[in-house]
Motif scaffolding. Structure first.
Motif, mmCIF file in Angstrom:
data_model
loop_
_atom_site.group_PDB
_atom_site.id
_atom_site.type_symbol
_atom_site.label_atom_id
_atom_site.label_comp_id
_atom_site.label_asym_id
_atom_site.label_seq_id
_atom_site.Cartn_x
_atom_site.Cartn_y
_atom_site.Cartn_z
ATOM 1 N N MET A 238 0.832 -1.205 0.000
ATOM 2 C CA MET A 238 0.000 0.000 0.000
ATOM 3 C C MET A 238 0.864 1.250 0.000
ATOM 4 O O MET A 238 0.571 2.228 -0.701
ATOM 5 N N PHE A 239 1.942 1.220 0.770
ATOM 6 C CA PHE A 239 2.862 2.358 0.827
ATOM 7 C C PHE A 239 3.428 2.676 -0.550
ATOM 8 O O PHE A 239 3.531 3.842 -0.949
ATOM 9 N N LYS A 240 3.768 1.650 -1.294
ATOM 10 C CA LYS A 240 4.374 1.846 -2.606
ATOM 11 C C LYS A 240 3.366 2.327 -3.652
ATOM 12 O O LYS A 240 3.746 2.969 -4.628
ATOM 13 N N HIS A 241 2.091 1.999 -3.463
ATOM 14 C CA HIS A 241 1.103 2.277 -4.510
ATOM 15 C C HIS A 241 0.146 3.414 -4.179
ATOM 16 O O HIS A 241 -0.645 3.807 -5.043
ATOM 17 N N LEU A 242 0.203 3.941 -2.969
ATOM 18 C CA LEU A 242 -0.595 5.113 -2.638
ATOM 19 C C LEU A 242 0.186 6.381 -2.986
ATOM 20 O O LEU A 242 1.421 6.403 -2.919
ATOM 21 N N LYS A 243 -0.518 7.436 -3.338
ATOM 22 C CA LYS A 243 0.132 8.674 -3.778
ATOM 23 C C LYS A 243 0.801 9.435 -2.639
ATOM 24 O O LYS A 243 1.824 10.104 -2.831
ATOM 25 N N ASN A 244 0.213 9.363 -1.451
ATOM 26 C CA ASN A 244 0.677 10.222 -0.360
ATOM 27 C C ASN A 244 0.609 9.455 0.960
ATOM 28 O O ASN A 244 -0.247 9.709 1.793
ATOM 29 N N ALA A 245 1.503 8.484 1.109
ATOM 30 C CA ALA A 245 1.453 7.601 2.275
ATOM 31 C C ALA A 245 2.771 7.593 3.033
ATOM 32 O O ALA A 245 3.843 7.783 2.454
ATOM 33 N N GLN A 246 2.667 7.379 4.321
ATOM 34 C CA GLN A 246 3.822 7.090 5.164
ATOM 35 C C GLN A 246 3.516 5.821 5.928
ATOM 36 O O GLN A 246 2.353 5.475 6.145
ATOM 37 N N MET A 247 4.555 5.108 6.335
ATOM 38 C CA MET A 247 4.353 3.789 6.927
ATOM 39 C C MET A 247 5.236 3.619 8.157
ATOM 40 O O MET A 247 6.362 4.117 8.191
ATOM 41 N N THR A 248 4.701 2.913 9.136
ATOM 42 C CA THR A 248 5.500 2.570 10.304
ATOM 43 C C THR A 248 5.204 1.138 10.709
ATOM 44 O O THR A 248 4.048 0.693 10.676
ATOM 45 N N LEU A 249 6.253 0.410 11.074
ATOM 46 C CA LEU A 249 6.138 -0.958 11.574
ATOM 47 C C LEU A 249 6.517 -0.971 13.046
ATOM 48 O O LEU A 249 7.552 -0.407 13.423
ATOM 49 N N TYR A 250 5.693 -1.622 13.856
ATOM 50 C CA TYR A 250 5.990 -1.713 15.283
ATOM 51 C C TYR A 250 6.680 -3.044 15.573
ATOM 52 O O TYR A 250 6.220 -4.094 15.099
ATOM 53 N N PRO A 251 7.768 -3.026 16.347
ATOM 54 C CA PRO A 251 8.563 -4.241 16.559
ATOM 55 C C PRO A 251 7.873 -5.264 17.454
ATOM 56 O O PRO A 251 7.081 -4.906 18.338
ATOM 57 N N ASP A 252 8.180 -6.532 17.195
ATOM 58 C CA ASP A 252 7.667 -7.632 18.019
ATOM 59 C C ASP A 252 6.161 -7.491 18.234
ATOM 60 O O ASP A 252 5.649 -7.678 19.343
ATOM 61 N N ALA A 253 5.447 -7.135 17.177
ATOM 62 C CA ALA A 253 4.011 -6.879 17.296
ATOM 63 C C ALA A 253 3.252 -7.682 16.258
ATOM 64 O O ALA A 253 3.706 -7.853 15.129
ATOM 65 N N GLY A 254 2.079 -8.159 16.642
ATOM 66 C CA GLY A 254 1.223 -8.899 15.742
ATOM 67 C C GLY A 254 0.111 -8.031 15.198
ATOM 68 O O GLY A 254 0.283 -6.826 14.965
ATOM 69 N N HIS A 255 -1.056 -8.643 15.011
ATOM 70 C CA HIS A 255 -2.186 -7.947 14.408
ATOM 71 C C HIS A 255 -2.690 -6.799 15.280
ATOM 72 O O HIS A 255 -3.281 -5.852 14.788
ATOM 73 N N GLY A 256 -2.459 -6.886 16.579
ATOM 74 C CA GLY A 256 -2.932 -5.848 17.502
ATOM 75 C C GLY A 256 -1.863 -4.833 17.862
ATOM 76 O O GLY A 256 -1.788 -4.393 19.015
ATOM 77 N N ALA A 257 -1.063 -4.427 16.888
ATOM 78 C CA ALA A 257 0.054 -3.516 17.158
ATOM 79 C C ALA A 257 -0.390 -2.232 17.852
ATOM 80 O O ALA A 257 0.286 -1.742 18.766
ATOM 81 N N LEU A 258 -1.521 -1.668 17.448
ATOM 82 C CA LEU A 258 -1.983 -0.423 18.054
ATOM 83 C C LEU A 258 -2.384 -0.607 19.509
ATOM 84 O O LEU A 258 -2.378 0.372 20.289
ATOM 85 N N PHE A 259 -2.748 -1.829 19.898
ATOM 86 C CA PHE A 259 -3.097 -2.114 21.287
ATOM 87 C C PHE A 259 -1.861 -2.475 22.110
ATOM 88 O O PHE A 259 -1.853 -2.309 23.330
ATOM 89 N N GLN A 260 -0.828 -2.979 21.464
ATOM 90 C CA GLN A 260 0.415 -3.303 22.155
ATOM 91 C C GLN A 260 1.199 -2.045 22.491
ATOM 92 O O GLN A 260 1.862 -1.977 23.529
ATOM 93 N N TYR A 261 1.114 -1.057 21.592
ATOM 94 C CA TYR A 261 1.833 0.195 21.785
ATOM 95 C C TYR A 261 0.855 1.374 21.738
ATOM 96 O O TYR A 261 0.932 2.223 20.851
ATOM 97 N N PRO A 262 -0.083 1.453 22.683
ATOM 98 C CA PRO A 262 -1.123 2.489 22.586
ATOM 99 C C PRO A 262 -0.577 3.909 22.623
ATOM 100 O O PRO A 262 -1.034 4.768 21.855
ATOM 101 N N GLU A 263 0.395 4.185 23.499
ATOM 102 C CA GLU A 263 0.924 5.545 23.588
ATOM 103 C C GLU A 263 1.658 5.924 22.310
ATOM 104 O O GLU A 263 1.511 7.039 21.799
#
Length: 275
Positions: A238-263
């Motif tokens: 998606m990052f490569k094919h969207l016109k205006n995107a930024q991407m971040t990967l959270y380490p040691d995280a699964g599908h619930g990355a936003l819940f693992q690193y809420p802050e």
């Protein structure tokens, strides 16, 4: 008012009675939250939703057929997006931001592509483009084999590491804090419809990337580095094919990355939405 205490409200739209909760101020561009497979309003993390609602309106809701919303849960993403658009219109919003998580991220892509004047910015979290890679049934089967897990979301959303599992336990405690007026759990029939929608979305190839190409809005893509359900390769695509995107990967995280690193997720979201 917080996710744990905000009363459930209802709005009618073309024959469907949608249930929702409004957090934060009544002015500003609202952030509409689109939920994951099997999830309802109480499946959101209060640590995420409450923090985001300090400076902006945040709306969590149950799409058609979910929770205490009426209607039937569709078996395709296109109809889910149409239902979500009806809900947003019923609240008379002329401009919104979208937080689409997992299945909700697929719905968010369609909304942004089809309603460019309505959607200002969108966050795509733990999701996939049309034609992307999914391992839904395989991961669900694996999670169900963990009889020792007190909640299937621990193996579903978090990695096996001690740190990730501890974050998962903390998330489950936060998500269960609301004791009154909780949403009913999704039935097997509802989850069956949603599974068809996810599998159908990923099985439908889009060689021209029509949906991604139609999204001109700024996009923040977030993924866990070890998401087994919707792998991080989807995020990079998606990052490569969207016109205006930024991407971040959270380490040691699964599908619930936003819940693992809420802050961390809240900080990234607030920076993105305020730019």
């Amino acid at each position: 008012m917080t996710l744990e205490t905000t009363p459930t409200q209802f709005v009618e739209a073309a024959g469907t009675r949608f249930s929702y909760r409004w957090l934060g101020p009544r002015v500003g561009i609202p952030l509409i939250c689109l939920q994951h497979f099997s999830g309802n309003m109480d499946a959101w993390d209060p640590a995420v939703v409450n923090a985001l609602a300090k400076d902006r309106p945040v709306i969590v809701f149950n799409n058609a057929g979910l929770g205490r919303s009426s209607g039937t849960t569709p078996d395709n993403v296109a109809q889910m997006a149409a239902d979500a658009a009806r809900f947003i219109a019923a609240l008379h919003f002329s401009k919104v931001d979208l937080l689409g998580y997992s299945l909700g991220g697929m719905v968010a892509q369609v909304l942004a592509a089809e309603h460019p004047k309505l959607v200002r910015k969108l966050l795509l979290v733990g999701t996939a483009p049309q034609g992307g890679e999914e391992h839904l049934m395989e991961v669900l089967k694996e999670a169900q084999s963990h009889k020792e897990a007190p909640d299937p979301r621990l193996p579903l959303f978090f990695t096996p590491s001690a740190a990730s599992q501890a974050a998962g336990v903390a998330f489950l405690k936060r998500a269960s804090a609301r004791t009154d007026d909780r949403d009913p759990d999704s039935s097997q029939a509802i989850m069956g419809q949603q599974a068809k929608a996810i599998i159908g979305w990923c099985a439908t190839k889009d060689p021209g990337n029509k949906i991604l190409s139609a999204i001109d809005q700024p996009v923040l893509i977030v993924s866990g580095s070890n998401d087994t359900m919707l792998p991080d390769s989807n995020a990079y695509f998606m990052f490569k094919h969207l016109k205006n995107a930024q991407m971040t990967l959270y380490p040691d995280a699964g599908h619930g990355a936003l819940f693992q690193y809420p802050e961390r997720f809240v900080n990234h979201t607030e920076l993105f939405l305020s730019e």
